[in-house]
Design an enzyme around this catalytic site. Sequence first.
Site, PDB file in Angstrom:
ATOM      1  N   ASP A  88      14.546  -9.120   3.339  1.00 44.10           N
ATOM      2  CA  ASP A  88      13.719 -10.145   2.705  1.00 44.10           C
ATOM      3  C   ASP A  88      12.958 -10.743   4.047  1.00 44.10           C
ATOM      4  OD1 ASP A  88      12.291 -12.533   2.162  1.00 44.10           O
ATOM      5  OD2 ASP A  88      13.523 -12.535   0.108  1.00 44.10           O
ATOM      6  N   HIS A  89      11.535 -10.415   4.240  1.00 43.63           N
ATOM      7  CA  HIS A  89      11.116 -10.805   5.504  1.00 43.63           C
ATOM      8  C   HIS A  89      11.015 -12.368   5.410  1.00 43.63           C
ATOM      9  CE1 HIS A  89       7.074 -10.948   3.516  1.00 43.63           C
ATOM     10  NE2 HIS A  89       6.601 -11.619   4.497  1.00 43.63           N
ATOM     11  N   HIS A 134      11.394 -14.195  -2.174  1.00 41.78           N
ATOM     12  CA  HIS A 134      11.021 -15.156  -0.947  1.00 41.78           C
ATOM     13  C   HIS A 134      11.276 -16.560  -1.343  1.00 41.78           C
ATOM     14  CE1 HIS A 134       9.329 -11.546   0.527  1.00 41.78           C
ATOM     15  NE2 HIS A 134       8.152 -11.719   0.214  1.00 41.78           N
TER      16      HIS A 134
HETATM   17  C1  BG6 Z   1       4.972  -9.733   0.232  1.00 35.59           C
HETATM   18  C2  BG6 Z   1       4.282  -9.648  -0.924  1.00 35.59           C
HETATM   19  O1  BG6 Z   1       6.363  -9.539   0.311  1.00 35.59           O
HETATM   20  O2  BG6 Z   1       4.880 -11.252   0.885  1.00 35.59           O
HETATM   21  C3  BG6 Z   1       2.897  -9.757  -0.769  1.00 35.59           C
HETATM   22  O3  BG6 Z   1       4.541  -8.437  -1.560  1.00 35.59           O
HETATM   23  C4  BG6 Z   1       2.627 -11.254   0.120  1.00 35.59           C
HETATM   24  O4  BG6 Z   1       2.230  -9.849  -1.688  1.00 35.59           O
HETATM   25  C5  BG6 Z   1       3.543 -11.271   1.216  1.00 35.59           C
HETATM   26  O5  BG6 Z   1       1.445 -11.268   0.393  1.00 35.59           O
HETATM   27  C6  BG6 Z   1       3.442 -12.903   1.804  1.00 35.59           C
HETATM   28  O6  BG6 Z   1       4.055 -12.495   3.145  1.00 35.59           O
HETATM   29  P1  BG6 Z   1       3.853 -13.855   4.174  1.00 35.59           P
HETATM   30  O7  BG6 Z   1       4.605 -13.491   5.283  1.00 35.59           O
HETATM   31  O8  BG6 Z   1       2.442 -13.616   4.708  1.00 35.59           O
HETATM   32  O9  BG6 Z   1       3.970 -15.037   3.437  1.00 35.59           O
END
Ligand code: BG6
Length: 502
Positions: A188-189, A251
Amino acid sequence: MADNTKTADPCVMVIFGATGDLTKRKLLPALYNLAKGDHLPHKFAVVGVGRQEMTTEDFRTSVREMLSEFVPGGAEATLLEWFNSRCYYTGGDFDDDKKLFGDLRSLLGDVTTEHQIPENYFFYLATPPQLFANVTQKVVKNGLGREENGNWRRFIYEKPFGRDLASAQKLNADLLKIVREQQIYRIDHYLGKETVQNILVFRFGNSIFEPIWNRNFVDHVQITVAETLGVEQRGGYYDSAGALRDMVPNHLFQLVTLTAMEPPVSFDADSVRDEQVKILQAIQHYSPEDVLHCAVRGQYGEGSVGGTAVPAYRSEPNVAPHSNTETFTAIKLSIDNWRWAGVPFYIRTGKRMPEKHSTIVVEFKKAPFVLFRETGIERLRTNRIVIHIQPDEGITLHFGAKIPGPIVNVGAVDMDFNYSDHFGEQVSTGYERLLYDCMIGDATLFQRADMVEAGWQIVQPILDVWSALPARDFPNYAAGTWGPDESDSLLDADGHVWRHPA
Ligand code: BG6
């Protein structure tokens, strides 16, 4: 959490989906940044695997181009050459286990011999989730998954991990028939973001916040992940997912659990994840009736973001013209445990909001007014701690101070901590830490099977009600606004308002 004095073992990273967007924008730049910070093992190689037929030379040319484009400021020539000479490629049909996986096995043999790397492999599945079990099975069948002679084999799975509770349970069960939980890294980034990791340090590395971090002092918590982007080129995926599936069980729930969890007994992977999962288990499950009151959905119509006119969601490429997919959701959560009972957690996320920002707002209870009765002050503002996750990274404390002068009056003031003022700008894709952790075998910042399932369990009733009762009022917010009116009403019903960044 990772012991950053630990050196990663020599290893090979195998990327399935090596010609895709994630590899280009995130994975390769993250590996380059790790190399630049001297966090990659000196004996290291990358093997790209994709459907496209391409030679290693072609792949190296495209890696060079990708890094020049996606490493801010461009890549340094010497380091780029060092990295590039360690990139390899093999392509073919993922369904054909003999050809593609046989080729992969012999390529890995050549690469490990050439660079004298022991057979430590980590496989990154940057593929659609339908392929996760299948590809893992083929890797194992071809003798590449078994850990023996002290060598390790690890598998990283990109999100989405399932599209509802049943599919996530099935995926977990299928994978666990093939590999052990300890070999699985569900990514989960959001957990790769410095400010997200800092929530634990802020809460548990300081003695002044934890005593007030509970229902005796906190009135409610608001978590916002707002994006200005629409669905870009991902309409096909997004239209079958929607904001709830795309952002919430992963997230948003990471942010909820890190904000709400009890102190773990240590920073090792299972201790931290045990506490996170307890929060998910304590979140009250919704009845269909609750869903109607506690969960809001929205879809953007045409509008303007940052002064530029943008089309409605239904006019985006690969989106059905009458789509009922939500691009915004706001939900009220109740965590029914001793620390949080009675403290609502409001979460919201949406595309095409007026600005990109992710924040956690912890709003404290009002101070007694008695001292101010005889003054002209009508009400006291509440104190707030705001954790800024992006684009600004830092923490703000909002409080009241006397406005100088003969009359007692209170002004709202802030104490601010900005990461960049103290530690300089960090160049990071968010994936560096996660890839490094996988190499050293630390799964703290990855989701365990029970966390994924507990997350889906919470959103499942919402998915059920929304699919049974398709929205009739879409589009219900203009691009460039903060979502539909119902989002404000959700908080208004409890006497609160969404806090937008100052
Ligand atoms: C991804 C989603 O996991 O996270 C995207 O699939 C979203 O739809 C993105 O735009 C948001 O990531 P960050 O790091 O830009 O907040």
